[in-house]
Design a protein around this motif. Structure first.
Motif, mmCIF file in Angstrom:
data_model
loop_
_atom_site.group_PDB
_atom_site.id
_atom_site.type_symbol
_atom_site.label_atom_id
_atom_site.label_comp_id
_atom_site.label_asym_id
_atom_site.label_seq_id
_atom_site.Cartn_x
_atom_site.Cartn_y
_atom_site.Cartn_z
ATOM 1 N N ALA A 117 2.160 3.841 -10.762
ATOM 2 C CA ALA A 117 1.857 3.232 -9.439
ATOM 3 C C ALA A 117 1.780 3.770 -8.269
ATOM 4 O O ALA A 117 1.193 3.203 -7.106
ATOM 5 N N VAL A 118 2.641 5.149 -8.190
ATOM 6 C CA VAL A 118 2.324 5.766 -7.056
ATOM 7 C C VAL A 118 0.880 6.529 -6.938
ATOM 8 O O VAL A 118 0.258 6.395 -5.825
ATOM 9 N N ARG A 119 0.395 6.949 -7.933
ATOM 10 C CA ARG A 119 -0.974 7.573 -7.905
ATOM 11 C C ARG A 119 -2.144 6.416 -7.700
ATOM 12 O O ARG A 119 -3.083 6.797 -7.040
ATOM 13 N N GLY A 120 -1.612 5.287 -8.192
ATOM 14 C CA GLY A 120 -2.571 4.208 -7.743
ATOM 15 C C GLY A 120 -2.800 4.093 -6.228
ATOM 16 O O GLY A 120 -3.647 3.597 -5.816
ATOM 17 N N ARG A 121 -1.682 4.483 -5.555
ATOM 18 C CA ARG A 121 -1.794 4.197 -3.957
ATOM 19 C C ARG A 121 -2.076 5.377 -3.140
ATOM 20 O O ARG A 121 -2.534 5.314 -2.127
ATOM 21 N N TYR A 122 -1.897 6.638 -3.906
ATOM 22 C CA TYR A 122 -2.304 7.899 -3.192
ATOM 23 C C TYR A 122 -2.273 8.649 -4.223
ATOM 24 O O TYR A 122 -1.100 9.262 -5.012
ATOM 25 N N THR A 123 -3.738 9.223 -4.738
ATOM 26 C CA THR A 123 -4.067 9.978 -5.820
ATOM 27 C C THR A 123 -3.213 11.304 -5.851
ATOM 28 O O THR A 123 -2.693 11.684 -7.044
ATOM 29 N N ASP A 124 -3.118 11.938 -4.791
ATOM 30 C CA ASP A 124 -2.720 13.374 -4.743
ATOM 31 C C ASP A 124 -1.072 13.521 -4.223
ATOM 32 O O ASP A 124 -0.768 14.549 -3.619
ATOM 33 N N HIS A 125 -0.448 12.348 -4.608
ATOM 34 C CA HIS A 125 1.283 12.512 -3.999
ATOM 35 C C HIS A 125 1.890 13.745 -4.757
ATOM 36 O O HIS A 125 1.961 13.845 -5.898
ATOM 37 N N HIS A 126 1.983 14.516 -3.699
ATOM 38 C CA HIS A 126 2.586 15.895 -4.000
ATOM 39 C C HIS A 126 4.051 15.694 -5.008
ATOM 40 O O HIS A 126 4.312 16.140 -6.015
ATOM 41 N N ASP B 113 10.437 7.480 -20.971
ATOM 42 C CA ASP B 113 9.099 8.009 -20.941
ATOM 43 C C ASP B 113 8.169 7.281 -20.155
ATOM 44 O O ASP B 113 7.470 7.413 -19.381
ATOM 45 N N GLU B 114 8.210 5.833 -20.947
ATOM 46 C CA GLU B 114 7.235 4.905 -20.575
ATOM 47 C C GLU B 114 7.511 4.305 -19.238
ATOM 48 O O GLU B 114 6.351 4.233 -18.473
ATOM 49 N N ASP B 115 8.564 4.253 -18.703
ATOM 50 C CA ASP B 115 9.120 3.742 -17.563
ATOM 51 C C ASP B 115 8.600 4.818 -16.656
ATOM 52 O O ASP B 115 8.059 4.481 -15.340
ATOM 53 N N ALA B 116 8.797 6.153 -16.742
ATOM 54 C CA ALA B 116 8.435 7.264 -15.903
ATOM 55 C C ALA B 116 6.962 7.303 -15.756
ATOM 56 O O ALA B 116 6.566 7.449 -14.562
ATOM 57 N N VAL B 117 6.281 7.049 -16.617
ATOM 58 C CA VAL B 117 5.001 7.112 -16.506
ATOM 59 C C VAL B 117 4.217 6.026 -15.848
ATOM 60 O O VAL B 117 3.504 5.963 -14.974
ATOM 61 N N ARG B 118 4.780 4.678 -16.040
ATOM 62 C CA ARG B 118 4.219 3.673 -15.382
ATOM 63 C C ARG B 118 4.569 3.830 -13.745
ATOM 64 O O ARG B 118 3.866 3.525 -13.003
ATOM 65 N N SER B 119 5.871 4.364 -13.464
ATOM 66 C CA SER B 119 6.230 4.276 -12.028
ATOM 67 C C SER B 119 5.049 5.384 -11.408
ATOM 68 O O SER B 119 4.588 5.266 -10.200
ATOM 69 N N PHE B 120 4.838 6.432 -12.066
ATOM 70 C CA PHE B 120 4.007 7.536 -11.531
ATOM 71 C C PHE B 120 2.614 6.995 -11.510
ATOM 72 O O PHE B 120 1.871 7.268 -10.450
ATOM 73 N N GLY C 212 10.523 6.372 -5.329
ATOM 74 C CA GLY C 212 12.042 6.148 -5.536
ATOM 75 C C GLY C 212 12.444 5.600 -7.108
ATOM 76 O O GLY C 212 12.981 6.086 -7.575
ATOM 77 N N LEU C 213 11.465 4.573 -7.383
ATOM 78 C CA LEU C 213 11.501 4.174 -8.876
ATOM 79 C C LEU C 213 11.165 5.304 -9.670
ATOM 80 O O LEU C 213 11.771 5.585 -10.952
ATOM 81 N N LEU C 214 10.412 6.265 -9.518
ATOM 82 C CA LEU C 214 9.606 7.454 -10.428
ATOM 83 C C LEU C 214 10.904 8.344 -10.387
ATOM 84 O O LEU C 214 11.276 8.901 -11.436
ATOM 85 N N MET C 215 11.743 8.607 -9.218
ATOM 86 C CA MET C 215 12.873 9.387 -9.221
ATOM 87 C C MET C 215 14.164 8.968 -10.417
ATOM 88 O O MET C 215 14.296 9.630 -10.781
ATOM 89 N N LEU C 216 14.231 7.569 -10.155
ATOM 90 C CA LEU C 216 15.330 7.048 -10.803
ATOM 91 C C LEU C 216 14.877 6.840 -12.416
ATOM 92 O O LEU C 216 15.521 7.246 -13.385
ATOM 93 N N GLU C 217 13.608 6.663 -12.935
ATOM 94 C CA GLU C 217 13.243 6.528 -14.099
ATOM 95 C C GLU C 217 12.927 8.064 -14.944
ATOM 96 O O GLU C 217 13.245 8.265 -15.975
ATOM 97 N N CYS C 218 12.555 9.045 -13.975
ATOM 98 C CA CYS C 218 12.609 10.336 -14.531
ATOM 99 C C CYS C 218 13.937 11.014 -14.918
ATOM 100 O O CYS C 218 14.226 11.695 -15.996
ATOM 101 N N ALA C 219 15.131 10.305 -14.108
ATOM 102 C CA ALA C 219 16.435 10.722 -14.566
ATOM 103 C C ALA C 219 17.073 9.917 -15.438
ATOM 104 O O ALA C 219 17.714 10.502 -16.222
ATOM 105 N N ALA D 201 0.975 -1.290 0.187
ATOM 106 C CA ALA D 201 0.025 0.137 -0.085
ATOM 107 C C ALA D 201 0.887 1.299 0.030
ATOM 108 O O ALA D 201 0.318 2.371 -0.283
ATOM 109 N N ASP D 202 2.084 1.194 0.244
ATOM 110 C CA ASP D 202 3.002 2.292 0.398
ATOM 111 C C ASP D 202 3.421 2.879 -0.887
ATOM 112 O O ASP D 202 4.222 1.979 -1.852
ATOM 113 N N PRO D 203 3.262 4.138 -1.245
ATOM 114 C CA PRO D 203 3.778 4.672 -2.705
ATOM 115 C C PRO D 203 5.081 4.935 -2.427
ATOM 116 O O PRO D 203 5.748 5.365 -3.642
ATOM 117 N N THR D 204 5.884 4.849 -1.337
ATOM 118 C CA THR D 204 7.072 5.383 -1.417
ATOM 119 C C THR D 204 8.284 4.699 -2.166
ATOM 120 O O THR D 204 9.072 5.217 -2.616
#
Length: 316
Positions: free
Chosen positions: A149-158, A140-147, A129-136, A122-125
């Protein structure tokens, strides 16, 4: 015997200017200092008390993970408590930071994030971490997939929204100052989807700054943001007014990353030429300046922040 006082002159001035990623989280500052000395128990207690406040957890874990010896101490914590999900998540984010600095293989960091994610589904954290890695480093596909996954666990993740906006802003640089660029559409959509009191209302301002960073770096905009005209067009003025009005109504004092939003909003208002509104924001920011967006596109953030603050407050 107590340690000697810090040296006078440049060293002290540099210390006073240092950006602190912990912002105004005093408990995080204390846990980070203890972690630097190998006392991981303080981090353990901090994360236990953070619970499932996902924005605060993400902020605290990412800041702790930036401590240079974090990976080593997180491994020691795991040896002492092999079933600790918090230790696993902290180690994963520490490995991400090491990968981003070229100190470990990106695949090793990815595996650490997936291991942590399996322990706490349940933890988006870990996905942050994966999103930080893929964005850098990723596609694009990996970055969007990680995003997602975060949003699926917490929609409003800042933090996740800020990361994906920066990635989207880098697309289609050759289009130049396109008011219909996808980063604006995404920011508006995400802000509209969020609850009325969500700090994601500021996302259109973040998108505007991130797109300026990309355009200025590629020569499509002047290097001086205040002289660029990027913040003075009709669309930009509407975005800034809506964000400032939201801040006046809600001003979420308790959000762990609100000072990042305030820096972006103060930067936008200063570049727009709205000195009084920028001054109100600088008063709220106090000493908690952030490198972004004052560094955009390639500026010294200390100098840029100090000059803008002095001009807005009439102390230049």
């Amino acid at each position: 015997m107590s340690p000697p006082p810090p040296p006078l002159g440049r060293g002290r001035r540099r210390a006073a200017q240092a950006f602190d990623e912990a912002l105004d989280d005093a408990d995080l500052v204390a846990a980070r200092a203890a972690l630097a000395q190998g006392r991981w128990q303080n981090a353990r207690s901090l994360l236990v008390h953070t619970g499932d406040d996902w924005d605060r957890r993400g902020h605290r874990v990412t800041v702790l993970a930036r401590e240079s010896s974090c990976a080593a101490w997180a491994k020691e914590w795991l040896l002492a408590e092999p079933e600790s999900a918090d230790a696993s998540v902290l180690l994963a984010l520490a490995q991400v930071r090491r990968a981003l600095h070229g100190k470990t293989a990106p695949d090793r960091a990815r595996e650490a994030c997936r291991t942590a994610a399996a322990r706490v589904p349940a933890d988006p954290t870990p996905w942050l971490g994966l999103l930080m890695l893929e964005c850098a480093l990723g596609s694009d596909e990996d970055a969007v997939r990680s995003f997602e996954a975060v949003r699926g666990r917490y929609t409003d993740h800042h933090h996740a929204h800020h990361l994906i906006l920066a990635r989207l802003a880098s697309r289609r640089t050759e289009a130049g100052p396109d008011p219909l660029h996808e980063v604006y559409d995404f920011a508006n959509w995400a802000a509209e989807q969020a609850p009325a009191d969500s700090p994601l209302a500021i996302l259109p301002v973040i998108a505007h700054a991130e797109r300026y960073r990309v355009l200025a770096a590629s020569g499509h905009q002047p290097a001086d943001p205040a002289a660029s005209g990027h913040w003075t067009g009709r669309r930009a003025r509407q975005v800034m007014k809506a964000a400032f009005d939201w801040w006046l109504e809600w001003e979420l004092e308790g959000h762990p990353r609100r000072l990042i939003d305030l820096n972006f909003l103060a930067h936008a208002k200063f570049c727009e030429g709205r000195g009084a509104e920028a001054a109100a924001l600088f008063h709220r920011i106090g000493r908690h300046a952030t490198p972004a967006p004052w560094s955009y596109p390639d500026r010294d953030p200390h100098t840029a922040f100090a000059a803008a603050r002095a001009a807005a407050l009439g102390t230049a």
